[in-house]
Design a protein around this motif. Structure first.
Motif, PDB file in Angstrom:
ATOM      1  N   GLY A   1       0.799  -1.219   0.000  1.00  0.00           N
ATOM      2  CA  GLY A   1       0.000   0.000   0.000  1.00  0.00           C
ATOM      3  C   GLY A   1       0.825   1.260   0.000  1.00  0.00           C
ATOM      4  N   VAL A   2       2.148   1.156   0.072  1.00  0.00           N
ATOM      5  CA  VAL A   2       3.012   2.328   0.067  1.00  0.00           C
ATOM      6  C   VAL A   2       3.869   2.281  -1.182  1.00  0.00           C
ATOM      7  N   VAL A   3       3.974   3.394  -1.857  1.00  0.00           N
ATOM      8  CA  VAL A   3       4.767   3.443  -3.073  1.00  0.00           C
ATOM      9  C   VAL A   3       6.241   3.517  -2.691  1.00  0.00           C
ATOM     10  N   GLY A   4       7.040   2.595  -3.204  1.00  0.00           N
ATOM     11  CA  GLY A   4       8.474   2.596  -2.937  1.00  0.00           C
ATOM     12  C   GLY A   4       8.830   1.921  -1.626  1.00  0.00           C
ATOM     13  N   SER A   5      10.094   1.563  -1.491  1.00  0.00           N
ATOM     14  CA  SER A   5      10.560   0.915  -0.271  1.00  0.00           C
ATOM     15  C   SER A   5      11.267   1.930   0.610  1.00  0.00           C
ATOM     16  N   LYS A   6      11.527   1.539   1.849  1.00  0.00           N
ATOM     17  CA  LYS A   6      12.205   2.404   2.803  1.00  0.00           C
ATOM     18  C   LYS A   6      13.425   1.666   3.333  1.00  0.00           C
ATOM     19  N   THR A   7      14.420   2.414   3.748  1.00  0.00           N
ATOM     20  CA  THR A   7      15.638   1.829   4.300  1.00  0.00           C
ATOM     21  C   THR A   7      15.882   2.404   5.678  1.00  0.00           C
TER      22      THR A   7
END
Length: 137
Positions: A126-132
Motif C-alpha cells: 500500500g506504500v509506493v516505494g521501499s524504505k531503508t
C-alpha cells in the motif's frame, strides 16, 4: 466584424472552449490521484527495533512498529546492506497485526565488527516505494 453576442478570447463573460479544455485536462489527473491514494500513504513507520541472540550464528529479529496500519497490510524485507549475510532465503512478507510485525532472519556468522552499521530495506504493502533504515549489532 463581430456581433455583440460573440465572445472573444479575452472576454470576461464565459470561458472559451480552450479554457474549458485546459481546465478539464488539469482536473482529471488530480481527481484520479486522490482516488488512488495508497492505504498507508499518510502513515509512517515509527521504529524498527533489532534484537540478536545465538553463539556461532545469530538470530536477528526485526520488530517493525507502525501507526495506522490497515487490515491485511504487510511488510517484507527486500535487501540488506553490504556485509550482512542471511542464511537461507529472504523472509516472506509478514502481515502487520496490532500495528506491528516481527521478522526473524539468521546470519551464519558473527560480524567481525560488532558495532558495524548495516542497512535493511523493506517494503510495506500500500506504500509506493521501499524504505531503508540502519541498525548495528
Amino acid at each position: 466584424m463581430s456581433d455583440l453576442t460573440d465572445l472573444t478570447e479575452n472576454s470576461v463573460g464565459r470561458p472559451s472552449r480552450r479554457q474549458v479544455l485546459v481546465g478539464t485536462a488539469w482536473a482529471v489527473p488530480v481527481v484520479m490521484g486522490v482516488g488512488a491514494t495508497p492505504a498507508m500513504a499518510a502513515s509512517s513507520v515509527v521504529s524498527v527495533g533489532v534484537t540478536t541472540s545465538g553463539n556461532n550464528g545469530k538470530t536477528v529479529t526485526f520488530t517493525f512498529t507502525f501507526t495506522d496500519a490497515k487490515p491485511n497490510d504487510t511488510v517484507q524485507i527486500t535487501a540488506f546492506g553490504d556485509g550482512f549475510k542471511v542464511s537461507g532465503q529472504m523472509p516472506s512478507a509478514v502481515t502487520i497485526s496490532n500495528n506491528s510485525a516481527v521478522i526473524t532472519v539468521h546470519t551464519p556468522t558473527n560480524p567481525s565488527n560488532p558495532k558495524k552499521t548495516y542497512s535493511v530495506t523493506y517494503l510495506v504493502s500500500g506504500v509506493v516505494g521501499s524504505k531503508t533504515t540502519y541498525f548495528s549489532y
